[in-house]
Design an enzyme around this catalytic site. Structure first.
Site, PDB file in Angstrom:
ATOM      1  N   GLY A 320       0.802  -1.249   0.099  1.00  0.00           N
ATOM      2  CA  GLY A 320      -0.029   0.158  -0.041  1.00  0.00           C
ATOM      3  C   GLY A 320       0.975   1.243  -0.118  1.00  0.00           C
ATOM      4  O   GLY A 320       0.764   2.157  -0.741  1.00  0.00           O
ATOM      5  N   TRP A 323       2.327   1.567  -3.395  1.00  0.00           N
ATOM      6  CA  TRP A 323       1.757   1.989  -4.272  1.00  0.00           C
ATOM      7  C   TRP A 323       1.301   3.699  -4.401  1.00  0.00           C
ATOM      8  O   TRP A 323       1.179   4.213  -5.433  1.00  0.00           O
ATOM      9  CB  TRP A 323       0.103   1.617  -3.904  1.00  0.00           C
ATOM     10  CG  TRP A 323      -1.091   1.790  -4.843  1.00  0.00           C
ATOM     11  CD1 TRP A 323      -1.298   1.361  -6.163  1.00  0.00           C
ATOM     12  CD2 TRP A 323      -1.803   2.997  -4.650  1.00  0.00           C
ATOM     13  NE1 TRP A 323      -2.373   2.065  -6.803  1.00  0.00           N
ATOM     14  CE2 TRP A 323      -2.727   2.968  -5.749  1.00  0.00           C
ATOM     15  CE3 TRP A 323      -2.057   3.803  -3.566  1.00  0.00           C
ATOM     16  CZ2 TRP A 323      -3.793   4.107  -5.892  1.00  0.00           C
ATOM     17  CZ3 TRP A 323      -2.954   5.028  -3.769  1.00  0.00           C
ATOM     18  CH2 TRP A 323      -3.647   4.891  -4.823  1.00  0.00           C
ATOM     19  N   HIS A 324       1.385   4.358  -3.264  1.00  0.00           N
ATOM     20  CA  HIS A 324       1.235   5.669  -3.081  1.00  0.00           C
ATOM     21  C   HIS A 324       2.383   6.329  -3.849  1.00  0.00           C
ATOM     22  O   HIS A 324       2.121   7.683  -4.441  1.00  0.00           O
ATOM     23  CB  HIS A 324       1.362   6.056  -1.393  1.00  0.00           C
ATOM     24  CG  HIS A 324       0.011   5.930  -0.877  1.00  0.00           C
ATOM     25  ND1 HIS A 324      -0.443   4.829  -0.625  1.00  0.00           N
ATOM     26  CD2 HIS A 324      -1.248   6.711  -0.957  1.00  0.00           C
ATOM     27  CE1 HIS A 324      -1.635   5.208  -0.087  1.00  0.00           C
ATOM     28  NE2 HIS A 324      -2.124   6.207  -0.165  1.00  0.00           N
ATOM     29  N   GLY A 325       3.475   5.761  -3.729  1.00  0.00           N
ATOM     30  CA  GLY A 325       4.688   6.567  -4.762  1.00  0.00           C
ATOM     31  C   GLY A 325       5.983   5.624  -4.617  1.00  0.00           C
ATOM     32  O   GLY A 325       5.964   4.857  -3.819  1.00  0.00           O
ATOM     33  N   PHE A 477      -0.193   9.787  -7.786  1.00  0.00           N
ATOM     34  CA  PHE A 477       0.251   8.527  -7.322  1.00  0.00           C
ATOM     35  C   PHE A 477      -0.346   7.318  -8.141  1.00  0.00           C
ATOM     36  O   PHE A 477      -1.201   7.813  -9.245  1.00  0.00           O
ATOM     37  CB  PHE A 477      -0.642   8.386  -5.878  1.00  0.00           C
ATOM     38  CG  PHE A 477      -0.162   8.964  -4.922  1.00  0.00           C
ATOM     39  CD1 PHE A 477       1.314   9.530  -5.168  1.00  0.00           C
ATOM     40  CD2 PHE A 477      -0.680   9.475  -3.819  1.00  0.00           C
ATOM     41  CE1 PHE A 477       1.769  10.229  -3.865  1.00  0.00           C
ATOM     42  CE2 PHE A 477      -0.488  10.214  -2.784  1.00  0.00           C
ATOM     43  CZ  PHE A 477       1.000  10.725  -2.950  1.00  0.00           C
TER      44      PHE A 477
END
Lengths: 477, 361
Positions: A320, A323-325, A477
Site C-alpha cells: 500500500g 502504491w502511493h509513490g 500516485f
C-alpha cells in the site's frame, strides 16, 4: 485536466448539456444507452488526452487488455488460471514500468553508481485505473460476476472521467449495475452532486491549497524553523492531505452523482478514528477495501495462523505504501502503518483475553484514543511528505530538540483545524440521527434557505480560494 | 390551466432565486468588507496615478491583518497631523503603502514617532515603482512641498530600459481606471464584484503564465503572490553602457524635479529567498545594484541599502522581514518587523545627516 482546473467547469458544463440534450432527443431509442456511454467515453478521453495524448493511449490499451482478458477467462475455462495471471502480470508490468522505473533506476544508481538518463513520465491516474482493471479481472476469475460483453461499457468503466485521476476505485459490478440507470438526468441527483462538488472544491481550493503553502515552506527548509512551527507544519500536512484528497473524492463523487452514479464515500472523518484499524476503515476507503480484498485475502488473510496473518498485514501495508509513490519513504510509511496495525491487533487480543467483560470506554478515554491515533498518523505523514529520509530526520530532530528558528503560527491551519473539529462534532451529532450521512449536509435547493447557503458557499470558495499551481496530491500516485 | 400552473411555478422559482441571490450577495459583501476591502480611484492631481478614496475604510486579511481608514487625501497616514507643512514626503509602492500591517506599524508612522519635530507624509501607492514615482515626482513635490526630504522606497534596482526612457521622453502611460459614477457605487456597496473580478484576473494570469505546468508538482519557489507585485525586470538589458547612461539621466531628472535644498533619499529593501540550509539569499542583481548606487551618488541622491539591517534581523532573531502568519514566508510585502527595521535605519541616516544623536536606538 484536473477537477480544479480553470477549464474543468466549462468542460463539465459542455459535457453535461450535451448529455442532457441527448437524453431528451434520443427519447426511448434503442441506441440511447450506447450513445450516452460513447459521449461519456469521448469526454473522458478528451479529459485525459488534453494533458497528454499518450496518457489517453495508455488508458485505451489497458482498457482493451482488461476487456479481452475478462472475456477469455470466461471463455477458456481450462486456461483461466493462466490467462488471469498473465493479464494481471501485464497490467502490473505496465504500472511497474511507468510508476517504478525511475524509482528502481535511482535506487540502482544509488547502490552501484551506474545511472540512466532516461526518465519516464507517470501517466495520470494509472495507479487507479490499473487497480480497477485488476479487481475486475480477479472478480471475473472468482466468478463473482460474469465478464461484460460490451466493450463500450468496459471502456466507460475504465475511463469515466470524474474517478479517472484519483479514484475512488470503483468495483466493476457496482459500476455496470449503475450505468443501466443512466437514461435520464434527475434533479435530485444534480442537486446532491453539485453540492458535493462545491464542498470538495472548497476543501481543495481554500483549505488544502492555503495550508500547503505553509507546509511546503516547512518541508523545503526544516532547519530554518523552530520546533513548534515544525510540529505545526506536520499537523498542517495532516490537514492538507485530508482536505486535498477528501476534497477530490467529494468532487469526483459529486460529478458522478450529477450523471446518475452513486459511488460510495471514500472518507469518513478519518481523524475521528480511535485506533489505527478504524483509521483505515475511514481513510481512502476504496483503496483499503481493495488492498484487503485483492492483496490481504489472497496472501492468506488470517486463515493460516496468527503469525502469518501479521506478516500478511504487514506486506499488504508495505505494498500500500509503495502504491502511493515510488520512493523508500512511502515504503517506510507503509511499514509503520503495518506495524501499528499488528500492534493494535495484539493489543485487542490481549485486552479481550484479559478483560472478558467488555467495559464501555469513557468519553475521556475515547478522546485520548483519538488524539493518540491522530498523533501517530501525523507522525507517519512526515515520511509520506518528506522528499528523503534526511528531510524526514531533520523535521523529527527539529521537533524533538525544540530547535530555534523562524516561528510561524500559520493561521489558515488554525482556521482549517477549527472547521474540521466543528464538522466532526456535527458529523457525530447528525450521524446519530440520520442513516447514510456522508459528512456533507445537503441543502434542499428548492428553498430560499438552501439556495442562499449554496450561493454563499460558492462565493466563499471563489473569494477565499488560493490561486496557485497546486494540483491534487493523489493525482501523482 | 396547466399553462397557468407552469408559469406560476416558474415565477415562484425565479422569485426564490432572486431573493436567495440577494441574501447571498449581502452576506458575501459583508464578509468581504472585513476580509479584503480596498477601493481605488484615479488621482486627478497626478501626485500618484491612483489613490484611495478620502477617509475610505480599508480591510486586509488576505495578507496580514489590518483594518484602518485612509486619510483625507486617500493615503495611509494615521499619525496625527503635527503641523501645516510636511518635512519629508515618502513615495513608494505597495511596500510603503503598507495595507498589510496595522496603521501604527508602517514606516511613515514609525518615523513620525521617532522624530517628534518632523512631519513625515506617506504617499506610497500599490504598483508605483521607481519609473512611475519619478514621473510623478514634480507633481508630488509641487502639491505637498516638503521642506527637507523626499524619501523613495524601492525593492528593485534593475529596471526595464524602455520604461526609464519612457519617463525621460514623457511617453510613459498613466493607468486609466474606470472608477467613477455607477461603477464606483457598485464597487463601494457591493465589494463582492471587485473580489470576484480580482480572483478572475489572478486565475487568468496564472493560466496565461503557467498553463502548461498546471500538472507539475507544486514547487515551493516557482510561484508566489509577490511575483505579481514585484515588477522585477526580466529582460536583459543588452547594452549595459546605454543602460548606465539612461539611468544617470533618469536620476538626474529626479534630482532636477525638486529644489537642491531638498535631500532625496532612496532606500532599497532587497527581496530574499529562504535556502534549504536555513540561510537567506539576497536576490539582488549585484551588477545592477552597483550601477544604481553609483548613479545615485553621481546625482547627489542618498542611497540607503537596508540589506544588512534586514538580514541581521533574521540572523539574530530568526525573524523574516517579509511575509505574514497567513501567507507564504519570506514572500510578498514587508511585515511589521521589516517596517520597523527600515524605519530605524532611515532614522539613523537622517540623524547622521543632520548630526543629531541617533534616535533610532
Amino acid at each position: 485536466m484536473a477537477l480544479n482546473n480553470f477549464f474543468f467547469i466549462p468542460f463539465l458544463l459542455t459535457v453535461f448539456v450535451i448529455y442532457w440534450l441527448s437524453t431528451l432527443i434520443l427519447g426511448k431509442s434503442k441506441y440511447k444507452n450506447n450513445i450516452l456511454y460513447l459521449e461519456l467515453i469521448t469526454a473522458s478521453y478528451c479529459f485525459i488526452g488534453c494533458t497528454n495524448i499518450y496518457f489517453a493511449l495508455i488508458l485505451f490499451i489497458v482498457s482493451l487488455i482488461t476487456y479481452f482478458s475478462a472475456l477469455c477467462i470466461e471463455k477458456y475455462l481450462s486456461r483461466r488460471d493462466l490467462i488471469s495471471k498473465l493479464s494481471i502480470l501485464i497490467l502490473l508490468l505496465i504500472l511497474g514500468v511507468f510508476k517504478y522505473y525511475n524509482f528502481f533506476i535511482d535506487s540502482f544508481e544509488w547502490l552501484t553508481g551506474i545511472g540512466s538518463s532516461i526518465k519516464i513520465i507517470l501517466p495520470l491516474g494509472v495507479s487507479f485505473y490499473i487497480f480497477s482493471a485488476i479487481s475486475y479481472i480477479i472478480d471475473v476469475y472468482r466468478k463473482k460476476y460474469s465478464a461484460n460483453k460490451s466493450i463500450i461499457e468496459v471502456l466507460l468503466f475504465m475511463s469515466f472521467f470524474p474517478k479517472l485521476l484519483s479514484g475512488p476505485i470503483i468495483k466493476a459490478d457496482l459500476f455496470f449495475k449503475q450505468i443501466t440507470n443512466l437514461n435520464s438526468l434527475k434533479w435530485s441527483n444534480i442537486e446532491i452532486g453539485i453540492q458535493l462538488f462545491v464542498v470538495g472544491f472548497f476543501k481543495k481550493m481554500v483549505l488544502a491549497n492555503r495550508i500547503e503553502t505553509f507546509v511546503n515552506d516547512i518541508f523545503y527548509a526544516p532547519v530554518a524553523f523552530d520546533g513548534l512551527t515544525l510540529l505545526w507544519g506536520v499537523v498542517s500536512y495532516s490537514l492538507v492531505i485530508y482536505f486535498d484528497f477528501s476534497g477530490y473524492s467529494d468532487m469526483a463523487i459529486g460529478v458522478s452523482k450529477m450523471f446518475g452514479f452513486d459511488f460510495p464515500d471514500n472518507f469518513n472523518f478519518p481523524y475521528l478514528a480511535q485506533n489505527i484499524t478504524e483509521f483505515w476503515k475511514r481513510w481512502h476507503i476504496s483503496l483499503s477495501s481493495w488492498l484487503k480484498e485483492y492483496v490481504y485475502f489472497p496472501l492468506g488473510g488470517n486463515r493460516e495462523g496468527r503469525l502469518r496473518a501479521f506478516v500478511n498485514l504487514f506486506l499488504t501495508m508495505l505494498l500500500g505504501g509503495l502504491w502511493h509513490g515510488a520512493a523508500w519513504t512511502f515504503v517506510v510509511w507503509g511499514a509503520f502503518h503495518g506495524l501499528a496495525l499488528i500492534i493494535h491487533k495484539i493489543f485487542v487480543q490481549w485486552k479481550e483475553a484479559k478483560f472478558e467483560n467488555k467495559k464501555a470506554y469513557s468519553s475521556v478515554w475515547n478522546i485520548i484514543s483519538v488524539v493518540i491515533t491522530f498523533s501517530f498518523v501525523t507522525f507517519c505523514w512526515i515520511f509520506f511528505k518528506a522528499t528523503s529520509f534526511k528531510n524526514a530526520a531533520e523535521i523529527i530532530k527539529g521537533i524533538f530538540t525544540m530547535q530555534v528558528g523562524i516561528s510561524q503560527p500559520y493561521t489558515w491551519s488554525i482556521f482549517s483545524l477549527v472547521l474540521l473539529v466543528i464538522a466532526s462534532f456535527l458529523n457525530i451529532k447528525i450521524s446519530q440521527n440520520a442513516n447514510n450521512y456522508s459528512g456533507v449536509p445537503i441543502q434542499d435547493l428548492s428553498t430560499i434557505k438552501g439556495q442562499t447557503i449554496f450561493f454563499i458557499l460558492c462565493g466563499l470558495t471563489i473569494i477565499l480560494a488560493h490561486v496557485g499551481n497546486t494540483s491534487f496530491i493523489y493525482n501523482f500516485f | 390551466m396547466n399553462k397557468v400552473v407552469f408559469v406560476r411555478s416558474i415565477l415562484r422559482a425565479f422569485f426564490k432565486l432572486c431573493i436567495s441571490s440577494i441574501l447571498a450577495v449581502i452576506f458575501l459583501s459583508t464578509v468581504i468588507y472585513f476580509y479584503k476591502y480596498t477601493l481605488v480611484g484615479v488621482n486627478t492631481n497626478k501626485v500618484t496615478n491612483e489613490v484611495y478614496y478620502p477617509n475610505q475604510f480599508c480591510s486586509n486579511m488576505e495578507e496580514g491583518f489590518a483594518w484602518f481608514n485612509f486619510d483625507k487625501n486617500g493615503f495611509n497616514n494615521s499619525y496625527p497631523v503635527k503641523k501645516d507643512k510636511i518635512d519629508a514626503l515618502l513615495l513608494g509602492s505597495s511596500q510603503l503603502e503598507a495595507i498589510q500591517v496595522k496603521p501604527n506599524e508602517n514606516i511613515g508612522y514609525l518615523l513620525n514617532k521617532l522624530f517628534p519635530d518632523y512631519y513625515f507624509y506617506n504617499i506610497g501607492v500599490s504598483g508605483h515603482y521607481l519609473p512611475t514615482i519619478i514621473n510623478n515626482l514634480p507633481y508630488a513635490y509641487n502639491y505637498f512641498k516638503p521642506e527637507k526630504y523626499i524619501i523613495i522606497e524601492i525593492g528593485n534596482v534593475k529596471m526595464e530600459l524602455a520604461e526609464i526612457l519612457s519617463v525621460l521622453d514623457g511617453s510613459i502611460k498613466r493607468r486609466v481606471l474606470n472608477n467613477n459614477g455607477f461603477y464606483y457605487y457598485l464597487k463601494k456597496y457591493l465589494p463582492l464584484i471587485t473580489a470576484l473580478r480580482f480572483k478572475l484576473v489572478q486565475q487568468t494570469r496564472l493560466w496565461e503564465n503557467n498553463s502548461s505546468t498546471i500538472f507539475k508538482k507544486a514547487n515551493i519557489l516557482t510561484y508566489s503572490n509577490s511575483e505579481i507585485h514585484k515588477n522585477i525586470a526580466t529582460t536583459t538589458n543588452n547594452n549595459i553602457n546605454e543602460y548606465k547612461e539612461t539611468l544617470n539621466k533618469f536620476l538626474a531628472f529626479a534630482r532636477k524635479s525638486v529644489p537642491d535644498n531638498i535631500t532625496i533619499i532612496i532606500f532599497y529593501h532587497p527581496y530574499y529567498e529562504l535556502q534549504k540550509d536555513g540561510s537567506l539569499k539576497n536576490k539582488t542583481d549585484e551588477d545592477y545594484f552597483k550601477l544604481f548606487e553609483n548613479a545615485c551618488v553621481k546625482n547627489n541622491i542618498i542611497f540607503v541599502d537596508t540589506d544588512n539591517d534586514l538580514s541581521e534581523l533574521y540572523k539574530t532573531k530568526h525573524i523574516l522581514p517579509y511575509g505574514f502568519i497567513n501567507t507564504k514566508i519570506c514572500s510578498g510585502h514587508l511585515n511589521k518587523y521589516g517596517h520597523e527595521v527600515i524605519a530605524k535605519r532611515l532614522a539613523k541616516e537622517i540623524s547622521d545627516l543632520e548630526g543629531r544623536k541617533s534616535i533610532s536606538d
